[in-house]
Each structure stands twice: as C-alpha cells, then as structure tokens.
Motif scaffolding. Sequence first.
Motif, PDB file in Angstrom:
ATOM      1  N   UNK A  90       6.854   2.627  -1.303  1.00 23.69           N
ATOM      2  CA  UNK A  90       5.675   3.465  -1.112  1.00 23.69           C
ATOM      3  C   UNK A  90       5.303   3.634   0.356  1.00 23.69           C
TER       4      UNK A  90
ATOM      5  N   UNK B  70       9.931   5.178  -5.631  1.00 21.59           N
ATOM      6  CA  UNK B  70       8.698   5.514  -4.919  1.00 21.59           C
ATOM      7  C   UNK B  70       7.790   4.300  -4.775  1.00 21.59           C
ATOM      8  N   UNK B  71       7.557   3.602  -5.887  1.00 22.42           N
ATOM      9  CA  UNK B  71       6.613   2.483  -5.793  1.00 22.42           C
ATOM     10  C   UNK B  71       7.211   1.299  -5.039  1.00 22.42           C
TER      11      UNK B  71
ATOM     12  N   UNK C  46      13.193   7.499 -10.049  1.00 21.59           N
ATOM     13  CA  UNK C  46      12.566   7.941  -8.802  1.00 21.59           C
ATOM     14  C   UNK C  46      11.167   7.365  -8.642  1.00 21.59           C
ATOM     15  N   UNK C  47      10.459   7.190  -9.769  1.00 15.66           N
ATOM     16  CA  UNK C  47       9.142   6.564  -9.685  1.00 15.66           C
ATOM     17  C   UNK C  47       9.281   5.116  -9.246  1.00 15.66           C
TER      18      UNK C  47
END
Lengths: 292, 277
Positions: free
Chosen positions: B264, B260-261, B256-257
């Motif tokens: 973004x 996200x990035x 998920x990170x």
Amino acid sequence: MNLLRKIYKARYGYFFLLPHFILFLIFFLIPVGSGVYLSLFDYNVFSKTFIGLENYKEIFNDWLFKKALVNTFIYTFGVVPLWLGKALLVTVLIYPFRKPIKTFFKTIFYLPHVTSSVIISLIWLWIFNPNFGLLNYFMKLMGLNPVIWLGNKLTAMPSLIAMQVIMGGGSTIVLLSAAMASIPEYYFEAAKIEGANSWKIFSKITVPLLKPTILYALVMGTIANFQTFSNIYVMTQGGPEFSTITVAYLVYTTAFRDYNLGLASAMSMVMFVILVGLGIVQFKWLGSNVQY
Amino acid sequence: MTKMNRAKLVKNTISLIILLVLGLMAFIPLYWMVVTALKPPTLVLKFPPEIFPKNPTLMNFRQLLQRPYVLRWTFNSAVVAGSVTAVRIILCAMAGYAIAKKRFPGARLFFWIYIASMMIPNQVTLIPLYIIVSNLRMINTYWGLILPSVAAPFGVFLMRQFMVTLPDEIIEAARIDGASEFQTFWKIIFPISKPAIAVLGIFTFVNEWNDFLWPLIVTNTTAMKTLQAGLVMIREEIPMEYALHMASATYAAIPMLIVFFAFQRYFLQGITVGAIK
C-alpha cells in the motif's frame, strides 16, 4: 579509429545498456517507425501493395471513421475534465485531515485502479443490467422508470463516461496529494491571515503551484482516454448503432477482424497526430508560468 | 475562538460528506461484485436485491474453477506477469545504470530516445508490433506475450532517475576494492536501488496482470489466453450467469488486491508511475 577506441574503452556502458535496448529497438522503435510506412499499403491476408495516401483518403471519406473520431472526442472531453476535477476536489478536501483519514480515502479511491478495466467493465455491465441491475433498482426506489443504459444510443455514451469518472482518479489523487504535500504550509497560513477565502486560496495558490502535476495528469489522462478500448470491447462492442464506437475499437476491428492492416495503420496514425496536437495545445495552455 | 472552531467543524463535516459520497460511488461497484459472487445464482435475480447477503456461499467459485481452462488462464497470467516483472527489473536496472553512471559515446542520445518514447501512445505501435511478432513466429507463445512488455521504455527512465542520485564514490570504492564491473552492479548498485526496483516491480506486475488488449491480439487459442481475456470469453459463452461473472471478476481481482494491501505504501506515496486510468 579514435571513436572505436572510445567505444572500446566505454564498452561496459553498452554491455549494460544493450540487453534492454535491443528489445526496445525490435519491439518499440521499429514498430513506431514502421507505422507510417504500413499506412501507405493495401495490406491484407493475401497481398501487400503500395497505394500511397489512398488509405488516408478512404478513412476521411468513411462515415464510420468520422463517427468513431467524434465519439472518441466526446468520450475524452466528457471524461477528462470531470475526472481531473474530481481528483482535484478530493485532493483539496482530504488535505487538512490527519494521516489515517487521508490514507483511508486514498485507499478507497485507489482500489478501482488496481482492478483491471475488464473487471470494472464486467461489474458495470451487471450494474447497468436493465432487468436485474443495481442502478435500475435505485431508479425504481426513487420512483423513476428503468433505463436500458447501454442499449439506447442516447444513454450508452454518457453511461460509459459516468462509469469512467466514478471509478477513475485514484492515481491522480495520489499524485496531486504528493505534490500538494510539498507546498510549504505557510503559503496557506499566510493567505488565511490575509483573509483569503477557500476559493481564493484554491484558485490563486493551490492550482498554480500544482500546475506541473495537473499538466502531467491532463496530458497522460487525455492520451489514455483517447485510446479507450477494453470497456468498449467488453460492454458495447461500439453499439448500439455505432453510438459508442471509438477509434481504438475501430482500429482493432479493422486490423484484427477484417485483417485490413494498412487501413488500420492509417487510422492509428491519424489518432497519433491528433494526440500530439492535443498535447501541444495543453502544454501551450498550461505550460506557461510553470515553475519546475 | 469557538466561532472559528465551529466554522472549522462545519467545513470539515461538509468535506467528509462529499468525500464519503464520492468514495462510496467508487466503492459500491466493487462491493457489489463481491456480494453478487457470494450469492447463489437464483438469488441474484431476486427483486429487490439483497444488499447484504444472508447466506453467502462459495458455490460460484467452485463452479468457476471447474470450468475448463480457468486454471490454465490463471497460470498463463501468473507466468506472463511474473516473467515480465523479473526480466524487466533486471534489464531496466542495467540500462538505467548505464545511462546514469557510465560515460560512453551516445549516452545522452539513448536517454533522449527513451524519454521521447514514453510519450508515444501504444496504439501507434500496436499493428506494426503485431506484424513483427508474427514474423518472429511468436504469435500465440509466451515469448510474444512477454517480450514486447519488457521492451517498454518507462522502466529504464525510472531506474535512471533513481540511480543518477547515487553518489559516484560508492562505484569508485567498489572499483578500488577490486570488484569487476558486473560485481559492482550486482553486489552494490542493484541492492541499493531497492526502492526504485520495488516500485517498478509492483507496478509492472499489476499492469501486466490487468493487461487486456495485447494478450487479446497476440493469442489465438483458448489455452493461451490470459485470465482477463478468459473472463470476457466466459461472459460471451454464458451471458446470463451474472453470479458466475462476478465470481470470475472477484477471482481475477483478488491477487491484485493482495498486492495492493501488501505494498500500500508504494501505491499511495505518489510516484509518477503507470498509466492514468
């Protein structure tokens, strides 16, 4: 006949709509409609008998349900104002800065938001750990006694509320920032020239103009926090001494542990009615003078 | 002038300090998760704790991946989140298109049903939904994990809101060029709706990957659990292995990170999507 012809002529509308709508009907609309119906039954593994309003009578005589209801209110009214206040504060504070700084802070506050509530709960279980946790380490550094955060019925609920406020707010900050960016800058300039101080600008210009977004965040935040479940399930299981049991958690245990589906349905109906009521109050309270 | 500048400087400094304190409070737990995951289990119980790990190690992750079912749970989560996202995008784009651009008896009524449904908390549908899924013999299946999430009303609303802004002329032009109804949708409408599709897709994927309550209810064997439910199970089985808990949490958070990035821009532009935590 006329209607049928109309429908035939417009058949492509249905052709595009129906694949989703059929699923929506089966897995959403029918469940919504049958919630009330189920709550009128004594529904368990063995039988399904109509008992009228008995389930409702039972839950309102049940101290545990009342306890869960009170806890849910405490949790929601503990979290929502602090969380919304934090989001507003951060939004206003990052507003004057240049874009890279804004993006940096938005990113920081948004990160817990893409991390699941199970993960957040696991992290905080570790932070709250009475013997080896980070929080009690800080307590010792400050010369204070360690606290059994989640194991004490006085501190368990406040701990959960604090955790939610500390980790929450990311998406609301993004939402409010977008709304605030759409306010013409000369509103603020004019107020400054007129000699208004920061608090005046905040309370007389920023908040009124952000009202629709604040209202949206408030209603959605109330709904979400009123149904809090994952953190209770992972961190406290409603304890100690039922001090953190919430309605959503009680619905879960009643339905899927005791398999008393009718009683659990009645509980979720009560929850639904309360949420509708809260929604109406919030709209009445904030909804006036909102310009869309 | 200098006085004003100084006042501004003081104000900005105070703002930054408040922001940094609040930001650190939200960030430290995530940092602590990763740091704990990178420490050997014995060091985790050391007092005072190492704030910066001196000898980071991946042994907890190796141990995690050697545990039974972890890879299966990862697979389940990926299949469920991926399928829900793909199917939801297509069906919601179609339904959104119908409501936004097609005139047919009942179109407005359908639109209002979708809108009103978005305000209904999912706790209300939980138990009846379980009974329906159970009657359809979908308990403990991928179908049971996937279909109810596809059915959520929000996606239709989002797609409709976007498509209603598209000019009718492009549909008209496609029709004059001899495109069929389906071609018009698939070759014209779907590609130009990319911004809305991206938002719906990204948020659906993250929400599904992170979902806990429904997978918990609808699955009843260890093999069918998703990663989130699996993490809780690991903790229940070995409650004292904190380093392993944090490794499993990091492991589940990393995808998920990355999402996200990678996206973004979409997360931070402030579209009213998804629930508020």
